[in-house]
Enzyme design. Sequence first.
Site, mmCIF file in Angstrom:
data_model
loop_
_atom_site.group_PDB
_atom_site.id
_atom_site.type_symbol
_atom_site.label_atom_id
_atom_site.label_comp_id
_atom_site.label_asym_id
_atom_site.label_seq_id
_atom_site.Cartn_x
_atom_site.Cartn_y
_atom_site.Cartn_z
ATOM 1 N N LYS A 95 -1.460 -1.491 -4.074
ATOM 2 C CA LYS A 95 -2.521 -0.571 -3.930
ATOM 3 C C LYS A 95 -1.930 0.912 -4.294
ATOM 4 O O LYS A 95 -1.294 1.226 -3.057
ATOM 5 C CB LYS A 95 -3.358 -0.619 -2.598
ATOM 6 C CG LYS A 95 -4.305 0.328 -2.503
ATOM 7 C CD LYS A 95 -5.058 0.437 -0.935
ATOM 8 C CE LYS A 95 -6.071 1.424 -0.763
ATOM 9 N NZ LYS A 95 -6.527 1.406 0.766
ATOM 10 N N TYR B 89 0.888 -1.255 0.013
ATOM 11 C CA TYR B 89 0.130 -0.112 -0.006
ATOM 12 C C TYR B 89 0.775 1.249 0.017
ATOM 13 O O TYR B 89 1.827 1.682 1.020
ATOM 14 C CB TYR B 89 -0.934 0.187 1.303
ATOM 15 C CG TYR B 89 -1.978 0.978 1.202
ATOM 16 C CD1 TYR B 89 -2.266 1.962 0.115
ATOM 17 C CD2 TYR B 89 -2.613 1.261 2.449
ATOM 18 C CE1 TYR B 89 -3.125 3.065 0.433
ATOM 19 C CE2 TYR B 89 -3.577 2.167 2.597
ATOM 20 C CZ TYR B 89 -3.904 3.093 1.397
ATOM 21 O OH TYR B 89 -5.046 3.996 1.740
#
Length: 305
Positions: free
Chosen positions: A172, A144
């Site tokens: 992400k 992330y």
Amino acid sequence: MASPTGTTDAPFGRMLTAMVTPFTPDGAVDYDAVRRLATYLVDEQRNDGLIVSGTTGESPTTSDDEKERILRTVLETVGDRATVVAGAGTNDTHHSISLARAAARAGAHGLLVVTPYYNKPPQEGLYQHFAAVADATGLPVMLYDIPGRSGVPIKIETLIRLAQHERIVAVKDAKGDLFLGSQVMAMTDLAFYSGDDLLNLPWLSVGAAGFVSVVGHVVGADLARMIDLYRNGDVVQALAVHRQVAPVVEGIMLSAGGAIMAKAALGMVGVPVGPVRLPLVAATEKQIAELRACLVAGGVKLTDA
């Protein structure tokens, strides 16, 4: 446990929502509401994946025991028909490893590991952190990358190194650099997921596998349709959906922040999830009124009028 919706090019599914954590009025986790919300997100909002205990799930203010029980509850409820990804990222590598192992024992399908925040490690520190967490279990890992919260971006050289780890399979992205993402996708097998609802359609245009959304709490079915339309070559209609949901993105993401406004929006569509925990606070009356107008403009059916 194998992901029920993953594919080679979309290892965690395509339409995922970073699920809020429901609380009772006195601030305890509401596990019955967790079940209801997970069912609603999968069955009504067409999510084929859920992120549990991410930032939108208020993970900084839930205990490790709460995180594990929330994860087990979601897995028991929808884990046979949706990929359930456990947030396991902190700014302490040993703590992240502990969370990762607990998620693996609970049966999670994958891990979301955020860039360590506040302590601002160098790129070598990021590499060693992510690799250590990925080494700790047999689960696939989604990195992330969100420098707006962590203070540190994952640079392209680091992403390319991390892509060589057999269990680091996706990113992400909330950095918003579509060109860098395009480069990484061209040079590695990493699947990219849009982590910024403002850029969902642009990310698809450069090869993203799907979304990890916040507005998916109330327009997940629309976003899933946009993915289907784009992948089937109907770019014009995908753009129409993008424009349709734009007011919803504005109302939820550009005001008081994802968790606060997502919870407020869920209450408006008849899926109450309770308050937020401090240091987050409830939306103001003005913010609620603006959110209501944005949801109506985006075609969301409200039930609390």
